[in-house]
Scaffold this motif. Structure first.
Motif, PDB file in Angstrom:
ATOM      1  N   UNK A 314     -41.696 -19.045 -12.147  1.00 41.70           N
ATOM      2  CA  UNK A 314     -42.436 -18.329 -13.372  1.00 41.70           C
ATOM      3  C   UNK A 314     -42.152 -18.353 -14.800  1.00 41.70           C
ATOM      4  N   UNK A 315     -43.462 -17.644 -15.798  1.00 38.94           N
ATOM      5  CA  UNK A 315     -42.647 -17.922 -17.234  1.00 38.94           C
ATOM      6  C   UNK A 315     -41.561 -17.606 -17.340  1.00 38.94           C
ATOM      7  N   UNK A 316     -41.235 -16.204 -15.821  1.00 44.24           N
ATOM      8  CA  UNK A 316     -39.456 -15.174 -16.605  1.00 44.24           C
ATOM      9  C   UNK A 316     -38.773 -16.737 -16.202  1.00 44.24           C
ATOM     10  N   UNK A 317     -38.681 -17.074 -15.264  1.00 46.80           N
ATOM     11  CA  UNK A 317     -37.904 -18.323 -15.446  1.00 46.80           C
ATOM     12  C   UNK A 317     -37.693 -19.299 -16.051  1.00 46.80           C
ATOM     13  N   UNK A 318     -39.222 -19.539 -17.123  1.00 43.82           N
ATOM     14  CA  UNK A 318     -38.678 -21.152 -17.902  1.00 43.82           C
ATOM     15  C   UNK A 318     -37.887 -19.856 -18.971  1.00 43.82           C
ATOM     16  N   UNK A 319     -38.231 -18.971 -19.597  1.00 47.06           N
ATOM     17  CA  UNK A 319     -37.158 -18.362 -20.071  1.00 47.06           C
ATOM     18  C   UNK A 319     -35.663 -17.978 -19.700  1.00 47.06           C
ATOM     19  N   UNK A 320     -36.168 -18.045 -19.155  1.00 49.23           N
ATOM     20  CA  UNK A 320     -34.501 -17.814 -17.962  1.00 49.23           C
ATOM     21  C   UNK A 320     -33.686 -19.047 -18.091  1.00 49.23           C
ATOM     22  N   UNK A 321     -34.148 -20.018 -17.664  1.00 49.63           N
ATOM     23  CA  UNK A 321     -33.853 -21.713 -18.170  1.00 49.63           C
ATOM     24  C   UNK A 321     -33.639 -21.491 -19.673  1.00 49.63           C
ATOM     25  N   UNK A 322     -34.794 -21.356 -20.495  1.00 47.84           N
ATOM     26  CA  UNK A 322     -34.226 -22.029 -21.659  1.00 47.84           C
ATOM     27  C   UNK A 322     -32.901 -21.220 -22.531  1.00 47.84           C
ATOM     28  N   UNK A 323     -32.568 -19.964 -21.647  1.00 49.42           N
ATOM     29  CA  UNK A 323     -31.010 -19.567 -22.267  1.00 49.42           C
ATOM     30  C   UNK A 323     -29.756 -19.988 -21.565  1.00 49.42           C
ATOM     31  N   UNK A 324     -29.973 -20.860 -20.223  1.00 48.38           N
ATOM     32  CA  UNK A 324     -29.431 -21.385 -20.054  1.00 48.38           C
ATOM     33  C   UNK A 324     -29.462 -22.827 -20.750  1.00 48.38           C
ATOM     34  N   UNK A 325     -30.397 -23.025 -21.339  1.00 45.93           N
ATOM     35  CA  UNK A 325     -30.182 -24.171 -22.267  1.00 45.93           C
ATOM     36  C   UNK A 325     -29.707 -23.707 -23.465  1.00 45.93           C
ATOM     37  N   UNK A 326     -28.919 -22.706 -23.561  1.00 47.75           N
ATOM     38  CA  UNK A 326     -28.591 -22.746 -24.877  1.00 47.75           C
ATOM     39  C   UNK A 326     -29.143 -21.564 -25.922  1.00 47.75           C
ATOM     40  N   UNK A 327     -30.118 -21.305 -25.801  1.00 48.85           N
ATOM     41  CA  UNK A 327     -31.715 -20.184 -26.675  1.00 48.85           C
ATOM     42  C   UNK A 327     -30.324 -18.862 -26.370  1.00 48.85           C
ATOM     43  N   UNK A 328     -30.078 -17.811 -27.416  1.00 51.68           N
ATOM     44  CA  UNK A 328     -29.602 -16.417 -27.054  1.00 51.68           C
ATOM     45  C   UNK A 328     -31.027 -15.753 -27.046  1.00 51.68           C
ATOM     46  N   UNK A 329     -30.594 -13.961 -26.131  1.00 51.32           N
ATOM     47  CA  UNK A 329     -31.737 -13.473 -25.926  1.00 51.32           C
ATOM     48  C   UNK A 329     -32.770 -13.347 -27.388  1.00 51.32           C
ATOM     49  N   UNK A 330     -32.232 -13.081 -28.551  1.00 51.68           N
ATOM     50  CA  UNK A 330     -33.321 -12.811 -29.520  1.00 51.68           C
ATOM     51  C   UNK A 330     -33.834 -13.966 -29.825  1.00 51.68           C
ATOM     52  N   UNK A 331     -33.414 -14.973 -29.549  1.00 51.60           N
ATOM     53  CA  UNK A 331     -34.147 -16.926 -29.713  1.00 51.60           C
ATOM     54  C   UNK A 331     -35.792 -15.779 -28.729  1.00 51.60           C
ATOM     55  N   UNK A 332     -35.238 -15.800 -27.404  1.00 51.12           N
ATOM     56  CA  UNK A 332     -36.504 -15.516 -26.611  1.00 51.12           C
ATOM     57  C   UNK A 332     -37.453 -14.432 -26.991  1.00 51.12           C
ATOM     58  N   UNK A 333     -36.687 -13.497 -27.917  1.00 50.45           N
ATOM     59  CA  UNK A 333     -37.510 -12.202 -28.261  1.00 50.45           C
ATOM     60  C   UNK A 333     -38.449 -12.922 -29.831  1.00 50.45           C
ATOM     61  N   UNK A 334     -37.954 -13.405 -29.958  1.00 55.96           N
ATOM     62  CA  UNK A 334     -38.564 -14.138 -31.306  1.00 55.96           C
ATOM     63  C   UNK A 334     -39.497 -15.215 -30.318  1.00 55.96           C
ATOM     64  N   UNK A 335     -39.682 -15.943 -29.438  1.00 58.54           N
ATOM     65  CA  UNK A 335     -41.082 -17.011 -28.731  1.00 58.54           C
ATOM     66  C   UNK A 335     -41.748 -15.772 -28.531  1.00 58.54           C
ATOM     67  N   UNK A 336     -41.142 -14.781 -27.899  1.00 59.31           N
ATOM     68  CA  UNK A 336     -42.782 -14.023 -27.657  1.00 59.31           C
ATOM     69  C   UNK A 336     -43.617 -13.625 -29.246  1.00 59.31           C
ATOM     70  N   UNK A 337     -42.585 -12.761 -29.897  1.00 60.01           N
ATOM     71  CA  UNK A 337     -43.694 -13.157 -31.349  1.00 60.01           C
ATOM     72  C   UNK A 337     -44.783 -14.062 -31.883  1.00 60.01           C
ATOM     73  N   UNK A 338     -44.014 -15.705 -31.482  1.00 64.43           N
ATOM     74  CA  UNK A 338     -44.438 -16.759 -31.829  1.00 64.43           C
ATOM     75  C   UNK A 338     -45.488 -17.046 -31.015  1.00 64.43           C
ATOM     76  N   UNK A 339     -45.099 -17.026 -29.783  1.00 61.98           N
ATOM     77  CA  UNK A 339     -46.612 -16.873 -28.587  1.00 61.98           C
ATOM     78  C   UNK A 339     -47.963 -15.859 -29.753  1.00 61.98           C
ATOM     79  N   UNK A 340     -47.613 -14.914 -29.937  1.00 65.15           N
ATOM     80  CA  UNK A 340     -48.994 -14.008 -30.374  1.00 65.15           C
ATOM     81  C   UNK A 340     -49.505 -14.589 -31.506  1.00 65.15           C
ATOM     82  N   UNK A 341     -48.448 -15.700 -32.105  1.00 66.31           N
ATOM     83  CA  UNK A 341     -48.502 -15.682 -33.852  1.00 66.31           C
ATOM     84  C   UNK A 341     -49.921 -17.049 -33.519  1.00 66.31           C
ATOM     85  N   UNK A 342     -48.665 -17.907 -32.114  1.00 66.09           N
ATOM     86  CA  UNK A 342     -49.968 -18.997 -32.565  1.00 66.09           C
ATOM     87  C   UNK A 342     -50.886 -19.701 -30.975  1.00 66.09           C
TER      88      UNK A 342
END
Ligand SMILES: [Zn+2]
Length: 349
Positions: A314-342
Protein backbone atom coordinates in the motif's frame (compact mmCIF):
# COMPACT_ATOMS: atom_id res chain seq x y z
CA UNK A 1 22.14 2.35 11.72
CA UNK A 2 21.13 5.66 10.21
CA UNK A 3 18.51 6.05 7.52
CA UNK A 4 21.13 6.15 4.76
CA UNK A 5 22.59 2.83 5.86
CA UNK A 6 19.17 1.31 6.08
CA UNK A 7 18.59 2.49 2.50
CA UNK A 8 21.70 0.76 1.24
CA UNK A 9 21.08 -2.42 3.19
CA UNK A 10 17.50 -2.70 2.02
CA UNK A 11 18.33 -1.97 -1.61
CA UNK A 12 20.95 -4.69 -1.65
CA UNK A 13 19.18 -7.52 0.01
CA UNK A 14 15.87 -7.43 1.80
CA UNK A 15 14.49 -4.27 0.22
CA UNK A 16 10.95 -5.44 0.14
CA UNK A 17 10.85 -7.36 3.36
CA UNK A 18 7.52 -6.04 4.52
CA UNK A 19 7.98 -5.84 8.25
CA UNK A 20 11.54 -4.53 8.11
CA UNK A 21 10.59 -1.62 5.90
CA UNK A 22 7.35 -0.85 7.70
CA UNK A 23 9.20 -0.44 11.00
CA UNK A 24 10.77 2.77 9.75
CA UNK A 25 7.36 4.47 10.00
CA UNK A 26 5.92 5.49 13.31
CA UNK A 27 2.33 4.50 14.00
CA UNK A 28 1.33 8.14 13.55
CA UNK A 29 2.94 8.29 10.11
CA UNK A 30 1.63 4.91 9.10
CA UNK A 31 -1.99 5.69 9.87
CA UNK A 32 -2.01 9.26 8.60
CA UNK A 33 -4.39 10.39 5.84
CA UNK A 34 -2.79 10.31 2.42
CA UNK A 35 -3.18 11.50 -1.16
CA UNK A 36 -2.27 9.28 -4.13
CA UNK A 37 -1.14 11.09 -7.27
CA UNK A 38 0.28 8.28 -9.39
CA UNK A 39 -1.64 5.04 -9.55
CA UNK A 40 -2.76 2.98 -12.54
CA UNK A 41 -6.21 1.48 -12.20
CA UNK A 42 -5.26 -1.86 -13.68
CA UNK A 43 -2.23 -2.11 -11.40
CA UNK A 44 -4.39 -1.52 -8.35
CA UNK A 45 -6.97 -4.31 -8.62
CA UNK A 46 -6.73 -6.80 -5.75
CA UNK A 47 -5.85 -10.35 -6.79
CA UNK A 48 -9.13 -11.79 -5.44
CA UNK A 49 -11.11 -9.38 -7.63
CA UNK A 50 -9.06 -10.32 -10.69
CA UNK A 51 -9.66 -14.02 -10.03
CA UNK A 52 -13.37 -13.37 -9.67
CA UNK A 53 -13.60 -11.35 -12.90
CA UNK A 54 -11.56 -13.66 -15.11
CA UNK A 55 -13.63 -16.61 -13.88
CA UNK A 56 -16.84 -14.70 -14.58
CA UNK A 57 -15.73 -13.56 -18.04
CA UNK A 58 -14.14 -16.91 -18.92
CA UNK A 59 -10.90 -15.09 -19.70
CA UNK A 60 -8.37 -17.34 -21.35
CA UNK A 61 -4.94 -16.95 -19.77
CA UNK A 62 -1.85 -16.91 -22.02
CA UNK A 63 -0.23 -20.33 -22.08
CA UNK A 64 2.01 -20.93 -19.09
CA UNK A 65 0.69 -17.90 -17.18
CA UNK A 66 0.30 -18.64 -13.48
CA UNK A 67 -1.69 -16.05 -11.55
CA UNK A 68 0.10 -16.55 -8.23
CA UNK A 69 3.51 -16.26 -9.91
CA UNK A 70 2.99 -13.92 -12.86
CA UNK A 71 0.50 -11.41 -11.50
CA UNK A 72 2.67 -10.17 -8.65
CA UNK A 73 6.05 -8.47 -8.66
CA UNK A 74 7.76 -8.41 -5.27
CA UNK A 75 11.45 -8.65 -6.10
CA UNK A 76 13.51 -6.60 -8.57
CA UNK A 77 12.91 -7.77 -12.16
CA UNK A 78 15.58 -8.56 -14.74
CA UNK A 79 13.94 -6.21 -17.21
CA UNK A 80 11.05 -3.79 -17.59
CA UNK A 81 9.41 -6.39 -19.85
CA UNK A 82 9.52 -8.88 -16.99
CA UNK A 83 7.96 -6.32 -14.63
CA UNK A 84 5.18 -5.81 -17.18
CA UNK A 85 4.26 -9.53 -17.37
CA UNK A 86 1.03 -9.03 -15.32
CA UNK A 87 -0.34 -6.79 -18.08
CA UNK A 88 -0.58 -9.83 -20.34
CA UNK A 89 -3.81 -10.50 -18.52
CA UNK A 90 -4.64 -7.09 -17.05
CA UNK A 91 -5.46 -5.92 -20.57
CA UNK A 92 -7.98 -8.71 -21.14
CA UNK A 93 -10.76 -7.46 -18.81
CA UNK A 94 -13.28 -6.08 -17.81
CA UNK A 95 -15.54 -6.99 -20.68
CA UNK A 96 -18.69 -6.62 -18.63
CA UNK A 97 -20.00 -3.35 -17.31
CA UNK A 98 -20.69 -4.84 -13.87
CA UNK A 99 -17.10 -6.02 -13.62
CA UNK A 100 -15.89 -2.46 -14.18
CA UNK A 101 -18.06 -1.49 -11.19
CA UNK A 102 -16.66 -4.42 -9.23
CA UNK A 103 -13.04 -3.55 -9.87
CA UNK A 104 -13.57 0.18 -9.23
CA UNK A 105 -15.09 -0.62 -5.87
CA UNK A 106 -12.26 -3.01 -4.99
CA UNK A 107 -9.58 -0.47 -5.96
CA UNK A 108 -11.14 2.29 -3.89
CA UNK A 109 -11.65 -0.10 -0.97
CA UNK A 110 -7.97 -0.99 -0.94
CA UNK A 111 -6.97 2.68 -1.21
CA UNK A 112 -9.25 3.49 1.73
CA UNK A 113 -7.54 0.72 3.68
CA UNK A 114 -4.23 2.56 3.12
CA UNK A 115 -5.79 5.76 4.54
CA UNK A 116 -5.91 7.38 1.11
CA UNK A 117 -8.38 10.28 1.25
CA UNK A 118 -7.90 11.63 -2.26
CA UNK A 119 -6.61 9.85 -5.33
CA UNK A 120 -6.00 10.43 -9.00
CA UNK A 121 -6.72 7.24 -10.92
CA UNK A 122 -5.10 6.70 -14.31
CA UNK A 123 -6.81 4.70 -16.96
CA UNK A 124 -6.63 4.04 -20.66
CA UNK A 125 -10.20 4.63 -21.76
CA UNK A 126 -9.55 3.41 -25.30
CA UNK A 127 -8.66 -0.09 -24.12
CA UNK A 128 -11.80 -0.09 -22.01
CA UNK A 129 -13.88 0.92 -25.05
CA UNK A 130 -12.39 -1.96 -27.05
CA UNK A 131 -13.02 -4.46 -24.26
CA UNK A 132 -16.56 -3.32 -23.59
CA UNK A 133 -17.31 -2.97 -27.30
CA UNK A 134 -18.55 0.57 -26.93
CA UNK A 135 -17.52 4.05 -28.07
CA UNK A 136 -14.77 5.98 -26.24
CA UNK A 137 -17.45 8.40 -25.02
CA UNK A 138 -19.50 5.55 -23.54
CA UNK A 139 -16.38 4.01 -22.01
CA UNK A 140 -15.45 7.30 -20.36
CA UNK A 141 -18.99 7.73 -19.11
CA UNK A 142 -18.96 4.22 -17.63
CA UNK A 143 -15.61 4.83 -16.02
CA UNK A 144 -16.84 8.06 -14.44
CA UNK A 145 -20.01 6.39 -13.19
CA UNK A 146 -18.15 3.39 -11.74
CA UNK A 147 -15.44 5.36 -10.00
CA UNK A 148 -17.87 7.99 -8.72
CA UNK A 149 -20.07 5.31 -7.18
CA UNK A 150 -17.00 3.77 -5.54
CA UNK A 151 -15.69 7.10 -4.24
CA UNK A 152 -19.11 8.03 -2.85
CA UNK A 153 -19.29 4.69 -1.10
CA UNK A 154 -15.97 5.27 0.67
CA UNK A 155 -16.17 9.07 1.04
CA UNK A 156 -12.99 9.54 -0.97
CA UNK A 157 -12.20 12.37 -3.39
CA UNK A 158 -11.31 10.87 -6.76
CA UNK A 159 -10.18 12.36 -10.05
CA UNK A 160 -9.50 10.63 -13.35
CA UNK A 161 -6.38 11.03 -15.45
CA UNK A 162 -6.65 9.91 -19.07
CA UNK A 163 -3.57 7.98 -20.12
CA UNK A 164 -2.25 8.05 -23.68
CA UNK A 165 0.34 5.49 -24.77
CA UNK A 166 3.50 6.67 -26.53
CA UNK A 167 3.71 5.78 -30.21
CA UNK A 168 2.55 6.65 -33.72
CA UNK A 169 -1.10 6.83 -32.73
CA UNK A 170 -0.73 8.90 -29.57
CA UNK A 171 -2.00 12.11 -31.21
CA UNK A 172 -5.06 10.31 -32.55
CA UNK A 173 -5.63 8.69 -29.17
CA UNK A 174 -5.42 12.02 -27.34
CA UNK A 175 -7.78 13.71 -29.81
CA UNK A 176 -10.25 10.84 -29.45
CA UNK A 177 -10.14 11.06 -25.65
CA UNK A 178 -10.59 14.82 -25.67
CA UNK A 179 -13.55 14.46 -28.04
CA UNK A 180 -15.13 11.97 -25.61
CA UNK A 181 -14.48 14.44 -22.78
CA UNK A 182 -16.15 17.20 -24.77
CA UNK A 183 -19.08 14.96 -25.72
CA UNK A 184 -19.76 14.45 -22.02
CA UNK A 185 -19.72 18.20 -21.34
CA UNK A 186 -16.18 18.37 -19.92
CA UNK A 187 -16.99 16.51 -16.71
CA UNK A 188 -15.28 17.67 -13.51
CA UNK A 189 -14.27 14.09 -12.71
CA UNK A 190 -11.62 14.23 -15.45
CA UNK A 191 -8.74 16.24 -14.05
CA UNK A 192 -5.71 15.52 -16.20
CA UNK A 193 -3.94 13.77 -19.03
CA UNK A 194 -0.94 11.49 -18.91
CA UNK A 195 1.56 10.04 -21.39
CA UNK A 196 2.92 6.58 -20.66
CA UNK A 197 4.54 3.61 -22.38
CA UNK A 198 7.86 2.79 -23.98
CA UNK A 199 10.10 5.83 -23.69
CA UNK A 200 12.30 4.70 -26.57
CA UNK A 201 9.44 5.22 -29.01
CA UNK A 202 9.24 8.63 -30.67
CA UNK A 203 5.94 10.50 -30.54
CA UNK A 204 4.34 12.45 -33.40
CA UNK A 205 5.73 15.98 -33.67
CA UNK A 206 2.39 17.62 -33.00
CA UNK A 207 1.73 15.72 -29.76
CA UNK A 208 3.21 18.27 -27.31
CA UNK A 209 1.12 21.09 -28.76
CA UNK A 210 -2.02 18.97 -28.35
CA UNK A 211 -1.20 18.52 -24.66
CA UNK A 212 -0.59 22.26 -24.23
CA UNK A 213 -3.85 23.03 -26.01
CA UNK A 214 -5.77 20.69 -23.69
CA UNK A 215 -4.22 22.43 -20.71
CA UNK A 216 -5.08 25.91 -21.99
CA UNK A 217 -8.52 25.08 -23.29
CA UNK A 218 -9.86 22.80 -20.54
CA UNK A 219 -7.61 23.48 -17.58
CA UNK A 220 -6.54 19.83 -17.45
CA UNK A 221 -3.38 19.00 -15.52
CA UNK A 222 -0.50 17.41 -17.41
CA UNK A 223 1.65 14.63 -16.06
CA UNK A 224 4.16 12.79 -18.25
CA UNK A 225 5.88 9.48 -17.53
CA UNK A 226 9.46 10.48 -18.33
CA UNK A 227 12.98 9.53 -17.39
CA UNK A 228 11.95 6.19 -15.91
CA UNK A 229 14.15 4.23 -18.29
CA UNK A 230 17.14 6.49 -18.31
CA UNK A 231 16.09 8.97 -21.00
CA UNK A 232 16.83 12.35 -19.49
CA UNK A 233 15.81 14.06 -22.76
CA UNK A 234 12.24 12.84 -22.22
CA UNK A 235 12.12 14.72 -18.90
CA UNK A 236 13.37 17.87 -20.58
CA UNK A 237 10.80 17.45 -23.37
CA UNK A 238 8.04 16.96 -20.79
CA UNK A 239 8.95 20.31 -19.24
CA UNK A 240 9.83 22.35 -22.28
CA UNK A 241 7.49 20.93 -24.92
CA UNK A 242 4.55 19.37 -23.07
CA UNK A 243 4.30 22.03 -20.31
CA UNK A 244 4.03 19.23 -17.78
CA UNK A 245 2.86 20.14 -14.28
CA UNK A 246 4.23 16.90 -12.91
CA UNK A 247 6.63 14.18 -14.02
CA UNK A 248 6.00 10.48 -13.43
CA UNK A 249 9.16 8.84 -12.02
CA UNK A 250 11.73 11.20 -13.54
CA UNK A 251 14.57 9.15 -12.08
CA UNK A 252 16.94 9.96 -14.97
CA UNK A 253 16.71 13.68 -14.15
CA UNK A 254 18.95 13.08 -11.14
CA UNK A 255 21.92 12.75 -13.52
CA UNK A 256 21.47 16.30 -14.80
CA UNK A 257 21.89 19.07 -12.19
CA UNK A 258 20.77 21.76 -14.64
CA UNK A 259 17.54 19.91 -15.28
CA UNK A 260 17.01 19.44 -11.55
CA UNK A 261 17.41 23.17 -11.07
CA UNK A 262 14.94 23.80 -13.89
CA UNK A 263 12.39 21.48 -12.24
CA UNK A 264 12.90 23.26 -8.93
CA UNK A 265 12.65 26.72 -10.49
CA UNK A 266 9.47 25.87 -12.38
CA UNK A 267 8.08 24.01 -9.34
CA UNK A 268 7.38 20.87 -11.32
CA UNK A 269 6.55 18.02 -9.02
CA UNK A 270 8.04 14.55 -9.44
CA UNK A 271 5.83 11.59 -8.66
CA UNK A 272 8.31 9.28 -6.96
CA UNK A 273 7.29 5.61 -6.79
CA UNK A 274 10.00 4.05 -4.58
CA UNK A 275 8.87 0.43 -4.60
CA UNK A 276 8.12 0.43 -8.32
CA UNK A 277 11.49 2.04 -9.12
CA UNK A 278 13.39 -0.80 -7.45
CA UNK A 279 11.19 -3.53 -8.95
CA UNK A 280 11.42 -2.20 -12.52
CA UNK A 281 15.14 -1.50 -12.27
CA UNK A 282 14.56 2.24 -12.94
CA UNK A 283 16.88 2.57 -9.95
CA UNK A 284 19.52 -0.19 -10.03
CA UNK A 285 20.02 -2.16 -6.82
CA UNK A 286 23.52 -0.80 -6.27
CA UNK A 287 22.57 2.86 -6.63
CA UNK A 288 21.05 5.28 -4.13
CA UNK A 289 17.54 6.42 -4.95
CA UNK A 290 17.47 9.74 -6.86
CA UNK A 291 14.95 11.23 -4.46
CA UNK A 292 17.93 12.28 -2.35
CA UNK A 293 19.09 14.40 -5.30
CA UNK A 294 15.58 15.74 -5.76
CA UNK A 295 15.58 16.82 -2.13
CA UNK A 296 19.07 18.34 -2.41
CA UNK A 297 18.01 20.45 -5.40
CA UNK A 298 14.68 21.32 -3.76
CA UNK A 299 12.68 19.70 -6.53
CA UNK A 300 9.14 19.16 -5.23
CA UNK A 301 8.12 15.51 -5.01
CA UNK A 302 5.32 13.29 -3.79
CA UNK A 303 5.52 9.61 -2.88
CA UNK A 304 3.18 7.40 -4.93
CA UNK A 305 2.56 3.71 -5.43
CA UNK A 306 2.21 3.22 -9.23
CA UNK A 307 0.86 -0.37 -9.19
CA UNK A 308 0.23 -1.32 -5.55
CA UNK A 309 -1.72 -4.53 -6.19
CA UNK A 310 1.08 -5.85 -8.41
CA UNK A 311 3.56 -5.06 -5.63
CA UNK A 312 1.12 -6.32 -2.98
CA UNK A 313 1.84 -3.17 -1.00
CA UNK A 314 0.00 0.00 0.00
CA UNK A 315 0.99 3.65 -0.18
CA UNK A 316 2.24 3.64 3.41
CA UNK A 317 4.76 0.99 2.35
CA UNK A 318 6.04 3.37 -0.33
CA UNK A 319 6.46 6.06 2.32
CA UNK A 320 8.32 3.56 4.48
CA UNK A 321 10.50 2.53 1.56
CA UNK A 322 11.26 6.20 0.82
CA UNK A 323 12.44 6.52 4.41
CA UNK A 324 14.54 3.41 4.03
CA UNK A 325 16.05 5.09 0.95
CA UNK A 326 17.07 8.08 3.05
CA UNK A 327 14.13 10.44 3.64
CA UNK A 328 13.41 11.72 7.13
CA UNK A 329 10.02 11.70 8.84
CA UNK A 330 9.89 15.44 8.26
CA UNK A 331 10.39 14.87 4.49
CA UNK A 332 7.46 12.47 4.55
CA UNK A 333 5.26 15.05 6.27
CA UNK A 334 6.33 17.64 3.72
CA UNK A 335 5.36 15.47 0.79
CA UNK A 336 1.91 14.91 2.34
CA UNK A 337 1.52 18.67 1.99
CA UNK A 338 3.01 18.58 -1.52
CA UNK A 339 0.35 16.03 -2.54
CA UNK A 340 -2.37 18.51 -1.52
CA UNK A 341 -0.61 21.31 -3.33
CA UNK A 342 0.13 19.47 -6.58
CA UNK A 343 -2.99 17.39 -6.97
CA UNK A 344 -5.15 18.22 -9.98
CA UNK A 345 -8.22 17.68 -7.77
CA UNK A 346 -9.71 21.02 -6.88
CA UNK A 347 -11.29 22.17 -3.65
CA UNK A 348 -9.71 19.74 -1.19
CA UNK A 349 -10.52 20.77 2.36
ZN1 LIG B 1 3.12 4.85 -13.85
Amino acid sequence: MDQRNIGLATSQSDAFEHEVVRHSLTEELYTRDRGELHIHMNGAIPMSTIQHIIADELTELPSGFLLERDLVRKTPCQSLASYLTPWQILRLFPKKRENLDRLSLAIVASLAESNVRFAELRSSVLYLAALQNCSPTEALERLIESTTAASNHFGMRLGLILTVTRGDYSSVALSTLLQAYQNLGEPDEVIGIDLAGNEEIACPGELPSLYRKAKDQYGLGITIHAGETGRVDNVRAAVELFSADRIGHGTAASKDPYLLDLLAKQEICIEVCPISNRLTGAVPVDEAHPLLEFRRHQVPFVICSDNPAIHQRGLADDDATAMAEGLSASDIYQQFEAAKRYTFIEGLD
